[in-house]
Design an enzyme around this catalytic site. Structure first.
Site, PDB file in Angstrom:
ATOM      1  N   CYS A 149      26.101  17.939  44.938  1.00 47.13           N
ATOM      2  CA  CYS A 149      26.156  17.953  43.467  1.00 47.13           C
ATOM      3  C   CYS A 149      27.549  18.353  42.975  1.00 47.13           C
ATOM      4  CB  CYS A 149      25.116  18.929  42.914  1.00 47.13           C
ATOM      5  SG  CYS A 149      25.149  19.094  41.116  1.00 47.13           S
ATOM      6  N   CYS A 182      32.571  29.167  26.629  1.00 44.71           N
ATOM      7  CA  CYS A 182      32.049  27.860  27.034  1.00 44.71           C
ATOM      8  C   CYS A 182      31.077  28.055  28.182  1.00 44.71           C
ATOM      9  CB  CYS A 182      33.197  26.965  27.483  1.00 44.71           C
ATOM     10  SG  CYS A 182      32.653  25.339  28.061  1.00 44.71           S
ATOM     11  N   ASP A 211      32.139  44.560  34.483  1.00 42.46           N
ATOM     12  CA  ASP A 211      33.168  43.629  34.028  1.00 42.46           C
ATOM     13  C   ASP A 211      34.587  44.189  33.916  1.00 42.46           C
ATOM     14  OD1 ASP A 211      34.131  41.242  33.230  1.00 42.46           O
ATOM     15  OD2 ASP A 211      33.004  41.103  31.379  1.00 42.46           O
ATOM     16  N   CYS A 238      28.963  20.171  37.600  1.00 41.61           N
ATOM     17  CA  CYS A 238      29.841  21.076  36.839  1.00 41.61           C
ATOM     18  C   CYS A 238      31.270  20.556  36.799  1.00 41.61           C
ATOM     19  CB  CYS A 238      29.783  22.485  37.425  1.00 41.61           C
ATOM     20  SG  CYS A 238      30.167  22.571  39.189  1.00 41.61           S
TER      21      CYS A 238
HETATM   22  C1  B12 Z   1      38.734  37.131  34.509  1.00 47.59           C
HETATM   23  C2  B12 Z   1      37.325  36.676  34.212  1.00 47.59           C
HETATM   24  C3  B12 Z   1      37.157  35.469  33.545  1.00 47.59           C
HETATM   25  C4  B12 Z   1      38.292  34.473  33.352  1.00 47.59           C
HETATM   26  C5  B12 Z   1      38.556  33.754  34.703  1.00 47.59           C
HETATM   27  C6  B12 Z   1      37.282  33.213  35.342  1.00 47.59           C
HETATM   28  C7  B12 Z   1      37.358  32.991  36.846  1.00 47.59           C
HETATM   29  N1  B12 Z   1      36.747  31.932  37.290  1.00 47.59           N
HETATM   30  O1  B12 Z   1      37.926  33.782  37.543  1.00 47.59           O
HETATM   31  C8  B12 Z   1      37.739  33.561  32.204  1.00 47.59           C
HETATM   32  C9  B12 Z   1      38.179  34.110  30.866  1.00 47.59           C
HETATM   33  C10 B12 Z   1      38.133  32.090  32.278  1.00 47.59           C
HETATM   34  C11 B12 Z   1      36.248  33.799  32.379  1.00 47.59           C
HETATM   35  C12 B12 Z   1      35.294  32.904  31.966  1.00 47.59           C
HETATM   36  C13 B12 Z   1      33.932  33.104  32.123  1.00 47.59           C
HETATM   37  N2  B12 Z   1      33.325  34.207  32.516  1.00 47.59           N
HETATM   38 CO1  B12 Z   1      34.264  35.711  33.262  1.00 47.59          CO
HETATM   39  N3  B12 Z   1      35.015  37.207  34.230  1.00 47.59           N
HETATM   40  C14 B12 Z   1      36.221  37.476  34.592  1.00 47.59           C
HETATM   41  C15 B12 Z   1      36.252  38.775  35.428  1.00 47.59           C
HETATM   42  C16 B12 Z   1      36.689  39.936  34.506  1.00 47.59           C
HETATM   43  C17 B12 Z   1      37.139  38.726  36.677  1.00 47.59           C
HETATM   44  C18 B12 Z   1      36.935  37.454  37.510  1.00 47.59           C
HETATM   45  C19 B12 Z   1      37.910  37.347  38.646  1.00 47.59           C
HETATM   46  O2  B12 Z   1      38.223  38.299  39.308  1.00 47.59           O
HETATM   47  N4  B12 Z   1      38.410  36.124  38.885  1.00 47.59           N
HETATM   48  C20 B12 Z   1      39.213  35.811  40.023  1.00 47.59           C
HETATM   49  C21 B12 Z   1      38.461  34.803  40.879  1.00 47.59           C
HETATM   50  C22 B12 Z   1      39.258  34.389  42.104  1.00 47.59           C
HETATM   51  O3  B12 Z   1      37.301  35.482  41.267  1.00 47.59           O
HETATM   52  P1  B12 Z   1      35.807  34.962  41.060  1.00 47.59           P
HETATM   53  O4  B12 Z   1      35.785  33.781  40.157  1.00 47.59           O
HETATM   54  O5  B12 Z   1      34.982  36.136  40.664  1.00 47.59           O
HETATM   55  O6  B12 Z   1      35.523  34.421  42.504  1.00 47.59           O
HETATM   56  C23 B12 Z   1      35.104  35.230  43.585  1.00 47.59           C
HETATM   57  C24 B12 Z   1      33.978  34.573  44.354  1.00 47.59           C
HETATM   58  O7  B12 Z   1      34.102  33.195  44.263  1.00 47.59           O
HETATM   59  C25 B12 Z   1      34.226  35.136  45.713  1.00 47.59           C
HETATM   60  N5  B12 Z   1      34.225  34.185  46.829  1.00 47.59           N
HETATM   61  C26 B12 Z   1      34.993  33.145  47.041  1.00 47.59           C
HETATM   62  N6  B12 Z   1      34.680  32.590  48.194  1.00 47.59           N
HETATM   63  C27 B12 Z   1      33.698  33.312  48.726  1.00 47.59           C
HETATM   64  C28 B12 Z   1      33.001  33.153  49.902  1.00 47.59           C
HETATM   65  C29 B12 Z   1      32.044  34.082  50.231  1.00 47.59           C
HETATM   66  C30 B12 Z   1      31.312  33.912  51.478  1.00 47.59           C
HETATM   67  C31 B12 Z   1      31.799  35.192  49.369  1.00 47.59           C
HETATM   68  C32 B12 Z   1      30.815  36.221  49.737  1.00 47.59           C
HETATM   69  C33 B12 Z   1      32.492  35.297  48.169  1.00 47.59           C
HETATM   70  C34 B12 Z   1      33.422  34.343  47.874  1.00 47.59           C
HETATM   71  O8  B12 Z   1      35.493  35.684  45.778  1.00 47.59           O
HETATM   72  C35 B12 Z   1      36.196  35.313  44.631  1.00 47.59           C
HETATM   73  C36 B12 Z   1      37.222  36.389  44.423  1.00 47.59           C
HETATM   74  O9  B12 Z   1      36.680  37.618  44.707  1.00 47.59           O
HETATM   75  C37 B12 Z   1      34.724  38.900  35.850  1.00 47.59           C
HETATM   76  C38 B12 Z   1      34.201  40.328  35.986  1.00 47.59           C
HETATM   77  C39 B12 Z   1      34.663  40.949  37.302  1.00 47.59           C
HETATM   78  N7  B12 Z   1      35.190  42.138  37.220  1.00 47.59           N
HETATM   79  O10 B12 Z   1      34.553  40.344  38.351  1.00 47.59           O
HETATM   80  C40 B12 Z   1      34.007  38.134  34.696  1.00 47.59           C
HETATM   81  C41 B12 Z   1      32.783  37.308  35.077  1.00 47.59           C
HETATM   82  C42 B12 Z   1      33.128  36.525  36.315  1.00 47.59           C
HETATM   83  N8  B12 Z   1      32.625  36.340  33.940  1.00 47.59           N
HETATM   84  C43 B12 Z   1      31.441  36.076  33.663  1.00 47.59           C
HETATM   85  C44 B12 Z   1      31.052  35.101  32.707  1.00 47.59           C
HETATM   86  C45 B12 Z   1      29.608  35.137  32.226  1.00 47.59           C
HETATM   87  C46 B12 Z   1      31.979  34.153  32.255  1.00 47.59           C
HETATM   88  C47 B12 Z   1      31.711  32.895  31.412  1.00 47.59           C
HETATM   89  C48 B12 Z   1      30.387  32.193  31.698  1.00 47.59           C
HETATM   90  C49 B12 Z   1      31.812  33.284  29.910  1.00 47.59           C
HETATM   91  C50 B12 Z   1      31.647  32.153  28.912  1.00 47.59           C
HETATM   92  N9  B12 Z   1      30.445  31.689  28.649  1.00 47.59           N
HETATM   93  O11 B12 Z   1      32.614  31.722  28.312  1.00 47.59           O
HETATM   94  C51 B12 Z   1      32.935  32.014  31.806  1.00 47.59           C
HETATM   95  C52 B12 Z   1      32.655  31.205  33.091  1.00 47.59           C
HETATM   96  C53 B12 Z   1      33.870  30.516  33.644  1.00 47.59           C
HETATM   97  C54 B12 Z   1      33.729  30.247  35.153  1.00 47.59           C
HETATM   98  N10 B12 Z   1      33.140  29.134  35.504  1.00 47.59           N
HETATM   99  O12 B12 Z   1      34.178  31.070  35.952  1.00 47.59           O
HETATM  100  C55 B12 Z   1      30.447  36.820  34.543  1.00 47.59           C
HETATM  101  C56 B12 Z   1      29.892  35.840  35.581  1.00 47.59           C
HETATM  102  C57 B12 Z   1      28.447  36.076  35.942  1.00 47.59           C
HETATM  103  C58 B12 Z   1      28.001  35.109  37.010  1.00 47.59           C
HETATM  104  N11 B12 Z   1      26.695  35.000  37.137  1.00 47.59           N
HETATM  105  O13 B12 Z   1      28.785  34.492  37.706  1.00 47.59           O
HETATM  106  C59 B12 Z   1      31.360  37.991  35.130  1.00 47.59           C
HETATM  107  C60 B12 Z   1      30.995  38.438  36.525  1.00 47.59           C
HETATM  108  C61 B12 Z   1      31.238  39.151  34.126  1.00 47.59           C
HETATM  109  C62 B12 Z   1      29.934  39.964  34.302  1.00 47.59           C
HETATM  110  N12 B12 Z   1      30.065  41.246  34.526  1.00 47.59           N
HETATM  111  O14 B12 Z   1      28.842  39.460  34.240  1.00 47.59           O
HETATM  112  N13 B12 Z   1      35.992  34.940  33.024  1.00 47.59           N
END
Ligand code: B12
Length: 374
Positions: free
Chosen positions: A195, A245, A129, A198
């Site tokens: 679906c 949440c 994380d 969400c």
């Molecule tokens: C910042 C952060 C947050 C922020 C922003 C969330 C967000 N959506 O980005 C906030 C505070 C809102 C948050 C909330 C939550 N978070 Co958070 N968060 C993070 C963190 C530290 C960074 C995320 C990030 O880089 N975001 C930027 C966006 C653009 O990236 P992304 O959402 O990860 O999306 C990636 C994929 O979609 C992928 N992608 C997109 N298109 C495609 C296509 C293909 C083909 C592939 C391969 C990939 C791909 O690329 C994107 C960018 O790399 C990560 C840990 C980490 N270091 O990654 C935890 C993490 C994502 N969080 C986590 C959790 C559990 C939560 C919550 C459920 C907590 C809660 N109950 O309140 C919520 C869920 C909200 C949601 N629906 O996302 C878990 C998710 C686990 C999982 N199974 O997904 C993580 C991974 C932490 C962990 N180590 O377990 N979080």
């Protein structure tokens, strides 16, 4: 001796990781571009640390020179939530902080790598994380699951309830395939079909596109990461959510495959969700420190928890809590908490309490709450 990859997988999973998969750093899919676009739109709200060194987040070779593969790990923290009443805590939060409990597993996994791959401790780096690793991107590429319309990494075996962690390794490991080859070429959410549960369920409309979350509107961001005033227009929609949440994850039909958490890397703290709102509104700094020690909630600090509790009290129409809210609306609580207490009293129509608030100093944040829409 040639590497026995299944033996390596078994040894690491034996440490408490429910899913262990390998991916080459060359297999980076759509994540880098998605991440840059997300930042460019300001979707990261005040989490400015995400803007720093994007090139490190996007390419692990900029974090560990010579990185060739990633070991992506999942720890199941599903179901068991028989909460009957009281404020709603994010599921992950009623455990001991996973950053702490997963760490011994990661340290032990490092030792396995040293043993199996003859690596030194400089040849690998693990993250859960907090590091510059796009964990969901790499977990998707490694096939732990797929990226859902809710932006979650959704597992076919565990639904939405996987904590993720990753180890960058300076050795070539054979890549596991993604869950579906299709995922590589078609947009996020492809295994969601038609679906939109969400997207439809999010009370603040934070999911603005498939897999794209606007943190500014997300209840998780507002109740955990925002350290100041929660925008007024979002407060009612927060409902009973006092910390984080799970709505967009909970409504996901893939959770029909969810399983009870078994990993020794998870440690439940069931006493937290037995706290009632009155007890929370009356917490002292000493009690807060004792109750939330070792949990992720500690980082929110007492002020953040009181702020959220004020909103929940109003949203649940808890008029019997007017005395506690009045206490918080007055000195010595700090302005940020007082502001939310004033809003809550207005929502509850507590005019007597409002008129007796001692405005010792004229803090603009607090004063602003006496006016305008509620
Ligand atoms: C910042 C952060 C947050 C922020 C922003 C969330 C967000 N959506 O980005 C906030 C505070 C809102 C948050 C909330 C939550 N978070 Co958070 N968060 C993070 C963190 C530290 C960074 C995320 C990030 O880089 N975001 C930027 C966006 C653009 O990236 P992304 O959402 O990860 O999306 C990636 C994929 O979609 C992928 N992608 C997109 N298109 C495609 C296509 C293909 C083909 C592939 C391969 C990939 C791909 O690329 C994107 C960018 O790399 C990560 C840990 C980490 N270091 O990654 C935890 C993490 C994502 N969080 C986590 C959790 C559990 C939560 C919550 C459920 C907590 C809660 N109950 O309140 C919520 C869920 C909200 C949601 N629906 O996302 C878990 C998710 C686990 C999982 N199974 O997904 C993580 C991974 C932490 C962990 N180590 O377990 N979080």
């Amino acid at each position: 001796m040639p590497l026995d990859i299944e033996n390596l997988r078994d040894r690491i999973s034996g440490l408490g990781f429910d899913v262990v998969r390998f991916v080459s750093v060359e297999d980076e899919a759509a994540g880098g571009a998605a991440f840059r676009a997300w930042l460019a739109e300001g979707n990261h709200a005040d989490m400015h640390w995400l803007e720093k060194t994007p090139e490190r987040r996007i390419d692990p070779r900029n974090v560990l020179a010579g990185a060739k593969s990633l070991i992506m790990l999942g720890v199941n923290y599903g179901p068991k939530t028989d909460r009957s009443e009281g404020p709603i805590w994010a599921r992950y939060a009623v455990n001991r902080d996973y950053h702490d409990t997963l760490k011994p597993g990661l340290i032990a996994a490092g030792k396995v790598l040293e043993d199996e791959l003859s690596l030194s401790s400089k040849d690998y780096r693990y993250y859960v994380d907090t590091g510059p690793l796009l964990e969901r991107n790499w977990a998707t590429a490694a096939g732990l699951g797929f990226t859902g319309k809710n932006a979650m990494l959704i597992s076919r075996e565990y639904g939405n309830w996987l904590f993720l962690a990753g180890i960058l390794v300076g050795a070539e490991l054979p890549s596991d395939p993604p869950v579906s080859r299709k995922v590589e070429s078609v947009p996020v959410g492809s295994l969601c079909g038609s679906c939109t549960a969400c997207v439809d369920a999010c009370p603040t409309d934070a999911l603005i596109g498939p897999g794209v979350l606007d943190a500014r509107r997300c209840i998780s961001y507002q109740t955990i990461e925002n350290k100041g005033i929660i925008p007024r227009e979002l407060r009612a929609a927060i409902g009973s959510r006092i910390y984080g949440c799970d709505i967009c994850a909970e409504v996901c039909p893939w959770n029909r495959f969810a399983q009870d958490a078994k990993s020794g890397l998870i440690e439940a703290r069931p006493q937290i969700d037995t706290l009632n709102l009155k007890e929370i509104l009356q917490l002292t700094p000493e009690l807060f420190a004792a109750v939330f020690k070792g949990t992720p909630i500690k980082r929110l600090k007492l002020r953040g928890l009181l702020r959220n509790a004020c909103l929940v009290a109003a949203n649940e129409e808890r008029r019997e809590l007017i005395p506690e809210l009045s206490e918080l609306a007055n000195e010595p609580a700090e302005a940020m908490v007082r502001a939310h207490a004033v809003w809550a009293l207005r929502r509850l129509g507590a005019n007597d309490a409002l008129s007796s608030i001692r405005l010792i100093e004229t803090d603009a944040t607090v004063l602003a709450e006496f006016d305008g829409p509620i």
